[in-house]
Design a protein around this motif. Sequence first.
Motif, PDB file in Angstrom:
ATOM      1  N   LEU A  19      77.786  47.279  22.404  1.00  0.00           N
ATOM      2  CA  LEU A  19      78.059  48.710  22.346  1.00  0.00           C
ATOM      3  C   LEU A  19      77.574  49.407  23.617  1.00  0.00           C
ATOM      4  N   LEU A  20      76.349  49.149  24.003  1.00  0.00           N
ATOM      5  CA  LEU A  20      75.816  49.823  25.188  1.00  0.00           C
ATOM      6  C   LEU A  20      76.532  49.374  26.449  1.00  0.00           C
ATOM      7  N   THR A  21      76.923  48.126  26.505  1.00  0.00           N
ATOM      8  CA  THR A  21      77.676  47.655  27.668  1.00  0.00           C
ATOM      9  C   THR A  21      78.981  48.439  27.804  1.00  0.00           C
ATOM     10  N   ARG A  22      79.672  48.635  26.705  1.00  0.00           N
ATOM     11  CA  ARG A  22      80.936  49.403  26.734  1.00  0.00           C
ATOM     12  C   ARG A  22      80.681  50.881  27.022  1.00  0.00           C
ATOM     13  N   LEU A  23      79.571  51.416  26.467  1.00  0.00           N
ATOM     14  CA  LEU A  23      79.270  52.828  26.688  1.00  0.00           C
ATOM     15  C   LEU A  23      79.029  53.120  28.172  1.00  0.00           C
ATOM     16  N   PHE A  24      78.175  52.310  28.804  1.00  0.00           N
ATOM     17  CA  PHE A  24      77.818  52.591  30.192  1.00  0.00           C
ATOM     18  C   PHE A  24      78.879  52.110  31.173  1.00  0.00           C
ATOM     19  N   ALA A  25      79.900  51.428  30.664  1.00  0.00           N
ATOM     20  CA  ALA A  25      81.028  51.050  31.511  1.00  0.00           C
ATOM     21  C   ALA A  25      82.086  52.138  31.580  1.00  0.00           C
ATOM     22  N   LEU A  26      81.905  53.192  30.797  1.00  0.00           N
ATOM     23  CA  LEU A  26      82.882  54.285  30.795  1.00  0.00           C
ATOM     24  C   LEU A  26      82.887  54.988  32.144  1.00  0.00           C
ATOM     25  N   ASP A  27      84.034  55.520  32.481  1.00  0.00           N
ATOM     26  CA  ASP A  27      84.198  56.219  33.750  1.00  0.00           C
ATOM     27  C   ASP A  27      83.658  57.642  33.611  1.00  0.00           C
ATOM     28  N   LEU A  28      82.331  57.732  33.521  1.00  0.00           N
ATOM     29  CA  LEU A  28      81.663  59.018  33.371  1.00  0.00           C
ATOM     30  C   LEU A  28      80.656  59.199  34.498  1.00  0.00           C
ATOM     31  N   VAL A  29      80.320  60.447  34.776  1.00  0.00           N
ATOM     32  CA  VAL A  29      79.332  60.737  35.822  1.00  0.00           C
ATOM     33  C   VAL A  29      77.988  60.132  35.422  1.00  0.00           C
ATOM     34  N   PRO A  30      77.347  59.351  36.282  1.00  0.00           N
ATOM     35  CA  PRO A  30      76.051  58.754  35.940  1.00  0.00           C
ATOM     36  C   PRO A  30      75.046  59.827  35.527  1.00  0.00           C
ATOM     37  N   GLY A  31      74.352  59.561  34.452  1.00  0.00           N
ATOM     38  CA  GLY A  31      73.351  60.502  33.964  1.00  0.00           C
ATOM     39  C   GLY A  31      73.928  61.673  33.201  1.00  0.00           C
ATOM     40  N   SER A  32      75.237  61.654  32.928  1.00  0.00           N
ATOM     41  CA  SER A  32      75.849  62.791  32.228  1.00  0.00           C
ATOM     42  C   SER A  32      75.635  62.742  30.732  1.00  0.00           C
ATOM     43  N   PHE A  33      75.117  61.639  30.209  1.00  0.00           N
ATOM     44  CA  PHE A  33      74.870  61.552  28.777  1.00  0.00           C
ATOM     45  C   PHE A  33      73.664  60.661  28.524  1.00  0.00           C
ATOM     46  N   GLU A  34      73.100  60.820  27.345  1.00  0.00           N
ATOM     47  CA  GLU A  34      71.999  59.999  26.896  1.00  0.00           C
ATOM     48  C   GLU A  34      72.371  59.366  25.562  1.00  0.00           C
ATOM     49  N   VAL A  35      71.710  58.274  25.223  1.00  0.00           N
ATOM     50  CA  VAL A  35      71.960  57.573  23.969  1.00  0.00           C
ATOM     51  C   VAL A  35      70.651  57.508  23.185  1.00  0.00           C
ATOM     52  N   ILE A  36      70.686  58.007  21.948  1.00  0.00           N
ATOM     53  CA  ILE A  36      69.499  58.021  21.091  1.00  0.00           C
ATOM     54  C   ILE A  36      69.793  57.187  19.858  1.00  0.00           C
ATOM     55  N   PHE A  37      69.060  56.097  19.701  1.00  0.00           N
ATOM     56  CA  PHE A  37      69.174  55.277  18.503  1.00  0.00           C
ATOM     57  C   PHE A  37      68.125  55.739  17.498  1.00  0.00           C
ATOM     58  N   VAL A  38      68.550  55.903  16.246  1.00  0.00           N
ATOM     59  CA  VAL A  38      67.631  56.255  15.172  1.00  0.00           C
ATOM     60  C   VAL A  38      67.703  55.131  14.151  1.00  0.00           C
TER      61      VAL A  38
END
Length: 862
Positions: A19-38
Motif C-alpha cells: 500500500l505505501l509503495t503504491r501511495l508514494f509512487a503517485l505523481d504528487l508533489v513530495p511532502g504534499s500529504f501525510e499518512v497516519i495509521f491507527v
Amino acid sequence: MQFSVVIPTLDEADHIDPLLTRLFALDLVPGSFEVIFVDDGSRDGTPGRVRAWEAQANVRLIERHEQPDLAGSILAGVALAQSDVIVVMDPSHPPERLPALVAPLLDGSHDVAVGSRHVPGGGTGGWPHRQWLSRLGDWCARSLCDVSDATSGFFAFRRELAATLSERARGYKTLLELLMAGQGKLRVVEVPVCFHQRTHGTARLSFHSQWIDLKRLMTLAGGTVSFGSTGRFAAVGLLGIVIDILLFQWLMSRGAGLALAHIVSFFAAAAMNYPLNSKWTFQPPPAGYPRWSHFGRFLTMGLFTLLMRGGVLAWLVYGWHMAPMLAIFPAVAVTAALQYLGSAFYVFPVRQDLPSADVRWRVASLGIVAFAVLLRLIYLGQAQLIPDEAYYWNYAQHMELSFLDHPPMVAWLIWLGTAIFGDTEFGVRIGAFICGLIAMGYLYALARNLYDKSTGMRAVLLLAILPFGFVPGMLMTADASQMAAWAATLYYMERVLLASDGNRAWLGLGIAFGLGILSKYTLGLLGPAALLFVILDPASRRWLRRPQPYLAAALALLMFSPVIVWNMENNWVSILFQAERATGIGNKFSLHWLFLHMLLMLTPVGLVAAALALWQGGDDHPDPCMARRRLFVRVFTGVPLAVFFCLSLFGAPKFHWTGPVWLALLPTMAWMMGQGTELRTIASRVRAAWKPTIAVFLFLYAFALHYVVLGIPGIPYVGFGEHYFWREATHEVEQIVETVQRQTGQKPIVVGMSRWSVATSLAFYNRSENGEPMDIRSRNLFGDKAAMYDFWYPPDPPTNRPIILVGMIPKELEHNRQGHEISPMLVQPGPVLERTILRENKPLRKIYYRIAQGYLGQTNSP
C-alpha cells in the motif's frame, strides 16, 4: 501539506508495504500529504511494519488500546492530522484514485468526496458475501441521504466536519455519520472507484459489524435502539408472546372465532408489554411529556399491528390451511417485528440529536409505504373479489383482441396471473399489486426529477395512502394498469420535454403510451396535454419539427392495433360505446358529483392540497427552471381535469375517472408537504393536517380489510353485503341448483339478474368438486343489455330446462330494465324467495332467487 490520509488497521501486516509503495509512487508533489495509521490492536506485527516506514517517509502510527471501533480510530487519526483535508481509506482501496478524490476539496468546490462503487465507472470485484452485505447497507442508508454509496469506507472530508459527529458515533460507517450530521447542507461529490477483494488481512465487514451499523443507522434515523433495548425488548416480548399464544389457544379451544381469539389475546399481551417497555426497554419520555399522548401512540401502533396480524392469520389459516393453533406462532413473530420497529420509531423515538425534519419525513415515508404495500400483499389473496374483478376474470376466460367496455390489458394481466397462481384471488390481483409498485417507481422518479429525492419519497407516500392510489394497487380493474402506464407516460414526458433525454426516452414514451391506451382509453387525454405543452413552451416547440414524437405516436398506435382490429370486426361497437359514455351517464348536470368524487379520491385534506398545488405550487421555489416544471404539472393535470369538468356539465362521470389525473400533481403536493411548519397560512395548516389524515386512512384500509376477511367482533356486516361475500353466496346457489336438479332430473340454467355482477361472481366462485360447473347466464336472456355477455352468451332459444334467477334485490327478478315483466318469458315461474348467507352463524348478506320450469324466449315478452 495538502491532505492527510488516515488508515485504520487491524491485522494488516501483509498489506502495509504494497500500500505505501503504491501511495508514494503517485505523481504528487513530495511532502504534499501525510499518512497516519491507527492500529486497533493488531497481533500480526502490523505496527512494526508501519514503524519501519516512519524513518523514510511521512508516515505516523497511533496504537489504540480501546475496544476496536472504526469510528474511534478515524477520529483519533483526525486529531493527529496536520492538514485541513482528511482522506479515510483502508488497504483494500485503490490509492491511485486519491488524486481524483481530493481534487474537489482542494479546489474548494465540495466539502465531502466519496469513493463510490455505484456511479458510472465504479464497481466491485471478487466480493462474495461482502457485496451483498454492502448492498444491504447501501440500500438502507441511501434512503436517508442523497449519496448512492453512503457506506463507502474511502472518502475525503474537511477537517472541521469531524466536530459535527455525535459523541455516540460508533461502528463502521463514519461517512454516513458525517452526511447525517451535515443534514443535507454539505456539498458532496461521488468519484467512481473500483474495489477489489483483499488478498491479505482481516476484513472488518461482517454480519456482526453490519448489525452494529444497522442499529446505528436506526438511531440516526430517529429510532431508539440504544441502552440495550434490543435484548430487553426480546425479554419483554417473549413474556408477551407466551401470554398471547396461551390465551389465543385457550379461547379457540372454548369455541371463540378466529377474530375474537386473536384480538383478545393480542390486547392482553400488549397490556403487559407497554408498562415494561416504557419503563425498562426504551428510554422513558422526558419530564413534562404528556403520558396520554405517549399511550395514544402505543395504542395507535398496536391497532395497526393487530390489523396486519389478522391478515397473516387469515393467509395461513384460509390460504395455507394451517391449523389456527400453529398459525398463531408465525403471526406472533410478524407482530413482534412490527411492534419493535413501531416502538423504536414512533412510540419511543429518540429525544436527543433529533434528525432533521427532512430525514424524519423520509423515515416516515419508508415505514408507511412499506406497511401499506405489506398490507396489500398479505390481504391480496384473502379478500374476496368484488364483482368488477370477477367480470374481468371472465374476460380472461374468453380471451379476445379487445372487449366492449375496456381494452384488453386487464384481461392479459389476469390471464398471466392466474396461469401462474391459479384461479384464485391472489392470481387475479397480483397484476394490480405489481402495477401499483410500477406506478410508485415511476412517480418517485418523476418527483425526484421535478424537485428532489425527499419529494419523491413523499410523493410515493401520498400515492400509497390516498384512495385513488391505494385501491388500484389492491383491486384488479382496468385502473390498475392505467395508473402504472399513466405514471410511466408522465415520467417519459418529463424526460423528453424538460430534460431532453433523447431517443431512449421517446421510445419509453411510445411504449408507455401504447400500454396505457391498451389499459383504458382515458390515457389518451395525455396526448392533447402534451401538444398544448409543446405549443406553450418555446423550448419544446422544436420537437414539432423532429421525427421522434411522430415515431413514438406510431409505436403507440401499433401497440393499440389489436383494439382497432377487434372494433373493425365488430362494427366499431367499443368505440361507439365509449363515445356514448363520454357524453355523460344520465344526461344531466353533475358538476357537484364531480367534486364529490374528487373528494373521495383525494380526501378533504388532499383536495385542498391539490387546489393549492395547482394554483400556487412551486411559485416560491428557488430553481430558475421551475417555471417550465410548473407549466408541465399544470398542463398535464389541467387538460384531463378540464375534460372531466366539461363532461360533468352534461352527464355524471364515474367516481374513479379522475384518479390518475392527480399523478402529475402529486410531486408538487409532496414538495409543499416538506416546506415550513408555521401555522399561519392555509398551506401550513394543510401540512399539519397531513399527519392525522395519513394515519386515519391507513387505519381505515387495514380495518376494512380485516373486517371483510375476518370480521370485527360486535360489528355486523351491514351496508355493502349485497355486492360482496360471493364465495358464501355461490355456495348457497350451488345447493339450490343441486336441489332443483335432483327434483327435475335436468341441469338448470342459472341467470344472474344484473348486468354482469351476479353472473361473473357466481362463475368465479363456482368451484363445485362434486359435479359439473353451473350453467350461468346473464340478464340479456330477458332483453336487457349485459355488456360482454351479449357476445359470450347470446339469448338462448326456448327450453324446458329449469331456470333459476338470482339477484341482489327482489325487483330485479320481476322486471327487466325496460320495466317489462319477466314472468311471461318463463314457464311456471315461482315466487321470489330469500336466503340469508351465514358465516360462523353470523349473517353476511341476503340473496334472492326465483325458480321457473322453463324459458319461453324473448319473442313472448310484451
